[in-house]
Motif scaffolding. Sequence first.
Motif, short mmCIF file in Angstrom:
data_model
loop_
_atom_site.label_atom_id
_atom_site.label_comp_id
_atom_site.label_asym_id
_atom_site.label_seq_id
_atom_site.Cartn_x
_atom_site.Cartn_y
_atom_site.Cartn_z
N THR A 43 0.85 -1.13 0.01
CA THR A 43 0.07 0.06 0.34
C THR A 43 0.69 1.32 0.12
O THR A 43 2.21 1.01 0.14
N ASN A 44 0.05 2.45 -0.38
CA ASN A 44 0.75 3.65 -0.01
C ASN A 44 0.94 3.99 1.27
O ASN A 44 0.80 3.08 2.28
N THR A 46 0.66 7.07 4.63
CA THR A 46 -0.05 8.03 4.92
C THR A 46 0.52 8.71 6.40
O THR A 46 0.88 7.87 7.35
N LYS A 67 10.24 8.06 -1.56
CA LYS A 67 10.22 8.53 -3.06
C LYS A 67 11.22 8.03 -3.93
O LYS A 67 11.10 7.75 -5.13
N CYS A 71 7.58 3.33 -5.62
CA CYS A 71 6.54 3.98 -6.55
C CYS A 71 5.39 4.56 -5.49
O CYS A 71 4.29 4.81 -6.00
N LYS A 72 5.35 4.37 -4.10
CA LYS A 72 4.39 4.64 -3.24
C LYS A 72 4.04 6.26 -3.13
O LYS A 72 4.96 6.99 -3.24
N ASP A 73 2.77 6.31 -3.19
CA ASP A 73 2.14 7.85 -2.91
C ASP A 73 2.42 8.11 -1.57
O ASP A 73 1.99 7.20 -0.45
N ILE A 74 2.67 9.36 -0.95
CA ILE A 74 2.57 9.83 0.35
C ILE A 74 1.32 10.81 0.37
O ILE A 74 1.57 11.77 -0.05
N ASP A 99 2.21 13.68 -1.71
CA ASP A 99 1.77 13.68 -2.91
C ASP A 99 0.34 14.25 -2.72
O ASP A 99 -0.24 15.10 -3.69
#
Length: 141
Positions: A43-44, A46, A67, A71-74, A99
């Motif tokens: 998962t991304n 938070t 990053k 390739c995870k979104d934050i 992100d």
Amino acid sequence: MALYLSGCDLRCEGCHNKELWDINSGYAMKIDEVFEKIIGTFTNITFIGGEPMMQAEPLAVLAEKIKTNTCKDIWIYSGHTYEEILKNKKYFKLLKFCDVLVDGRYDEKFFQNNLRFRGSTNQRIIDIKKSLIENEIILYK
């Protein structure tokens, strides 16, 4: 995956994470320890609190590592507004690796059941990358 951070200097009325207001709640972890736990998930990530900006400097190091190597979104939740964060060099250093920002203090007067990704309607969900490019706030869709 959520990384709950201890310490909050904003202390919003009606906060659902009051136990994280104390900077000494929880336990300390090294940046590499946290990173190893994060990369092991699908998962991304938070960053939430407490108030993540109270730990902006080590979080910026962690976020840059995430990053650079994944390739995870934050996503980051902060009681500070986007405008306040832009004015603070330590906070901005962290923000530029994230992100999506959910900004603004939780306000019980603006609480609504089933709000998507936020606790009160005064909070905004901001696409950080687009906002920095456009030099204006672009809401996340």
